[in-house]
Design a protein around this motif. Structure first.
Motif, PDB file in Angstrom:
ATOM      1  N   ILE A  21       3.556  -3.847   4.439  1.00 36.81           N
ATOM      2  CA  ILE A  21       2.660  -3.394   3.383  1.00 36.81           C
ATOM      3  C   ILE A  21       3.267  -2.152   2.729  1.00 36.81           C
ATOM      4  CG2 ILE A  21       0.335  -2.565   2.849  1.00 36.81           C
ATOM      5  CD1 ILE A  21      -0.458  -4.087   5.535  1.00 36.81           C
ATOM      6  N   ILE A  22       3.424  -2.215   1.423  1.00 38.49           N
ATOM      7  CA  ILE A  22       3.987  -1.108   0.662  1.00 38.49           C
ATOM      8  C   ILE A  22       2.876  -0.566  -0.239  1.00 38.49           C
ATOM      9  CG2 ILE A  22       5.843  -0.366  -0.874  1.00 38.49           C
ATOM     10  CD1 ILE A  22       6.785  -1.656   1.833  1.00 38.49           C
ATOM     11  N   VAL A  23       2.458   0.652   0.043  1.00 40.94           N
ATOM     12  CA  VAL A  23       1.349   1.264  -0.677  1.00 40.94           C
ATOM     13  C   VAL A  23       1.909   2.259  -1.694  1.00 40.94           C
ATOM     14  CG1 VAL A  23      -0.807   2.573  -0.462  1.00 40.94           C
ATOM     15  CG2 VAL A  23      -0.065   1.066   1.416  1.00 40.94           C
ATOM     16  N   PHE A  24       1.515   2.089  -2.953  1.00 39.07           N
ATOM     17  CA  PHE A  24       1.966   2.986  -4.022  1.00 39.07           C
ATOM     18  C   PHE A  24       0.865   3.982  -4.335  1.00 39.07           C
ATOM     19  CE2 PHE A  24       4.885  -0.455  -4.389  1.00 39.07           C
ATOM     20  CZ  PHE A  24       6.058   0.142  -4.834  1.00 39.07           C
ATOM     21  N   SER A  25       1.264   5.255  -4.404  1.00 41.95           N
ATOM     22  CA  SER A  25       0.284   6.301  -4.706  1.00 41.95           C
ATOM     23  C   SER A  25      -0.317   6.059  -6.084  1.00 41.95           C
ATOM     24  CB  SER A  25       0.939   7.679  -4.628  1.00 41.95           C
ATOM     25  OG  SER A  25       1.954   7.808  -5.590  1.00 41.95           O
ATOM     26  N   ARG A  26      -1.590   6.403  -6.206  1.00 41.59           N
ATOM     27  CA  ARG A  26      -2.298   6.332  -7.488  1.00 41.59           C
ATOM     28  C   ARG A  26      -3.082   7.614  -7.632  1.00 41.59           C
ATOM     29  NH1 ARG A  26      -4.850   1.047  -9.579  1.00 41.59           N
ATOM     30  NH2 ARG A  26      -5.150   2.401 -11.353  1.00 41.59           N
ATOM     31  N   GLN A  27      -3.185   8.089  -8.844  1.00 40.49           N
ATOM     32  CA  GLN A  27      -3.890   9.330  -9.106  1.00 40.49           C
ATOM     33  C   GLN A  27      -5.301   9.277  -8.506  1.00 40.49           C
ATOM     34  OE1 GLN A  27      -3.603  10.520 -13.144  1.00 40.49           O
ATOM     35  NE2 GLN A  27      -4.620  12.454 -12.828  1.00 40.49           N
ATOM     36  N   ASN A  28      -5.658  10.350  -7.798  1.00 41.45           N
ATOM     37  CA  ASN A  28      -6.980  10.520  -7.175  1.00 41.45           C
ATOM     38  C   ASN A  28      -7.228   9.621  -5.955  1.00 41.45           C
ATOM     39  OD1 ASN A  28      -7.620  12.429  -9.196  1.00 41.45           O
ATOM     40  ND2 ASN A  28      -8.320  10.796 -10.542  1.00 41.45           N
ATOM     41  N   TYR A  29      -6.211   8.955  -5.430  1.00 37.91           N
ATOM     42  CA  TYR A  29      -6.418   8.072  -4.284  1.00 37.91           C
ATOM     43  C   TYR A  29      -5.552   8.402  -3.073  1.00 37.91           C
ATOM     44  CZ  TYR A  29      -9.394   4.959  -6.965  1.00 37.91           C
ATOM     45  OH  TYR A  29     -10.422   4.431  -7.700  1.00 37.91           O
ATOM     46  N   SER A  30      -4.591   9.300  -3.205  1.00 34.13           N
ATOM     47  CA  SER A  30      -3.661   9.553  -2.103  1.00 34.13           C
ATOM     48  C   SER A  30      -4.361  10.009  -0.827  1.00 34.13           C
ATOM     49  CB  SER A  30      -2.607  10.581  -2.509  1.00 34.13           C
ATOM     50  OG  SER A  30      -1.749  10.013  -3.462  1.00 34.13           O
ATOM     51  N   ILE A  31      -5.227  10.995  -0.919  1.00 33.82           N
ATOM     52  CA  ILE A  31      -5.896  11.522   0.279  1.00 33.82           C
ATOM     53  C   ILE A  31      -6.766  10.444   0.919  1.00 33.82           C
ATOM     54  CG2 ILE A  31      -7.618  13.198   1.102  1.00 33.82           C
ATOM     55  CD1 ILE A  31      -6.415  15.153  -1.016  1.00 33.82           C
ATOM     56  N   LYS A  32      -7.512   9.710   0.082  1.00 34.42           N
ATOM     57  CA  LYS A  32      -8.373   8.633   0.599  1.00 34.42           C
ATOM     58  C   LYS A  32      -7.537   7.548   1.279  1.00 34.42           C
ATOM     59  CE  LYS A  32     -11.909   9.113  -2.960  1.00 34.42           C
ATOM     60  NZ  LYS A  32     -12.472   8.504  -4.162  1.00 34.42           N
ATOM     61  N   ALA A  33      -6.420   7.166   0.657  1.00 37.75           N
ATOM     62  CA  ALA A  33      -5.576   6.106   1.215  1.00 37.75           C
ATOM     63  C   ALA A  33      -4.947   6.542   2.536  1.00 37.75           C
ATOM     64  CB  ALA A  33      -4.496   5.705   0.217  1.00 37.75           C
ATOM     65  N   LEU A  34      -4.439   7.763   2.564  1.00 39.74           N
ATOM     66  CA  LEU A  34      -3.754   8.246   3.768  1.00 39.74           C
ATOM     67  C   LEU A  34      -4.713   8.587   4.912  1.00 39.74           C
ATOM     68  CD1 LEU A  34      -0.973  10.338   2.023  1.00 39.74           C
ATOM     69  CD2 LEU A  34      -0.714   8.151   3.219  1.00 39.74           C
ATOM     70  N   SER A  35      -6.001   8.622   4.630  1.00 41.34           N
ATOM     71  CA  SER A  35      -6.985   8.848   5.699  1.00 41.34           C
ATOM     72  C   SER A  35      -7.908   7.633   5.841  1.00 41.34           C
ATOM     73  CB  SER A  35      -7.803  10.113   5.410  1.00 41.34           C
ATOM     74  OG  SER A  35      -8.491   9.988   4.192  1.00 41.34           O
ATOM     75  N   SER A  36      -7.513   6.504   5.280  1.00 45.91           N
ATOM     76  CA  SER A  36      -8.319   5.279   5.303  1.00 45.91           C
ATOM     77  C   SER A  36      -8.349   4.643   6.690  1.00 45.91           C
ATOM     78  CB  SER A  36      -7.762   4.270   4.298  1.00 45.91           C
ATOM     79  OG  SER A  36      -6.499   3.804   4.725  1.00 45.91           O
ATOM     80  N   VAL A  37      -9.263   3.720   6.865  1.00 47.60           N
ATOM     81  CA  VAL A  37      -9.367   2.965   8.117  1.00 47.60           C
ATOM     82  C   VAL A  37      -8.039   2.256   8.397  1.00 47.60           C
ATOM     83  CG1 VAL A  37     -10.521   1.017   9.251  1.00 47.60           C
ATOM     84  CG2 VAL A  37     -11.878   2.661   7.922  1.00 47.60           C
ATOM     85  N   ALA A  38      -7.480   1.616   7.371  1.00 48.40           N
ATOM     86  CA  ALA A  38      -6.221   0.876   7.550  1.00 48.40           C
ATOM     87  C   ALA A  38      -5.081   1.797   7.970  1.00 48.40           C
ATOM     88  CB  ALA A  38      -5.853   0.138   6.266  1.00 48.40           C
ATOM     89  N   SER A  39      -5.006   2.988   7.364  1.00 40.90           N
ATOM     90  CA  SER A  39      -3.911   3.905   7.711  1.00 40.90           C
ATOM     91  C   SER A  39      -3.995   4.356   9.167  1.00 40.90           C
ATOM     92  CB  SER A  39      -3.909   5.123   6.788  1.00 40.90           C
ATOM     93  OG  SER A  39      -4.983   5.988   7.096  1.00 40.90           O
ATOM     94  N   LYS A  40      -5.205   4.395   9.696  1.00 37.94           N
ATOM     95  CA  LYS A  40      -5.399   4.820  11.090  1.00 37.94           C
ATOM     96  C   LYS A  40      -5.260   3.673  12.086  1.00 37.94           C
ATOM     97  CE  LYS A  40      -8.362   8.600   9.692  1.00 37.94           C
ATOM     98  NZ  LYS A  40      -9.732   9.044   9.479  1.00 37.94           N
TER      99      LYS A  40
END
Length: 180
Positions: A133-152
């Motif tokens: 899975i390759i996740v691309f940063s998007r404005q206003n979503y980086s913190i949410k994505a990096l602390s998401s259920v999936a990231s953990k």
């Protein structure tokens, strides 16, 4: 004598409604091809994202527009596979692609906004068995994505977060300003 490579072909998959396709899709495609050294990248146009509203444009129009926007890109292709896969589920789509060609190494490209909700996808924990899975940063979503259920919950080896220049555009923003 012809040399046969034992190296797997690296294929990226960028799935979505592409309602409409735009330069943001092209940008992450180009970055993905370059950074991951992909042999090719396939835009898989879907009828509808189960977590979003009904698309504004028809599937036929979105496929046509997608093909137009990538016409000068040698490594990017557009496909519609829902009728062949008989599913709109990403896991089933990736399973279908892997069954058709076992010699490919798959990379599944998504935006950080989608990674935030990734844990709501069907069989989301099994997707890394089929594709990195390759996740691309998007404005206003980086913190949410990096602390998401999936990231953990997913193993770090199963996904990669790519930062860099962001193209601040989305299909919903285009629709908002296009509708008269």
């Amino acid at each position: 004598m012809l040399k046969i490579s034992k190296k797997k072909i690296k294929v990226g998959i960028l799935g979505g409604t592409f309602d409409p396709p735009h330069i943001g899709h092209l940008h992450i495609s180009d970055v993905g091809i370059k950074k991951l050294k992909l042999n090719k990248l396939i835009w898989i146009v879907t009828k509808k994202n189960p977590l979003k509203q009904k698309p504004y444009l028809s599937v036929k129009t979105r496929i046509k527009l997608s093909k137009q926007i990538i016409k000068n890109k040698k490594k990017i292709f557009v496909q519609y596979l829902e009728d062949k896969v008989k599913s709109k589920n990403t896991f089933n789509l990736l399973s279908y692609i892997k069954r058709k060609n076992r010699k490919i190494e798959l990379y599944f490209l998504i935006g950080a906004d989608n990674f935030v909700r990734f844990h709501k996808w069907n069989n989301w924990k099994k997707i890394p068995k089929l594709a990195k899975i390759i996740v691309f940063s998007r404005q206003n979503y980086s913190i949410k994505a990096l602390s998401s259920v999936a990231s953990k919950k997913l193993e770090k080896k199963d996904w990669l977060y790519i930062t860099g220049k962001k193209v601040n555009i989305s299909s919903s923003l285009i629709r908002k300003f296009s509708i008269t």
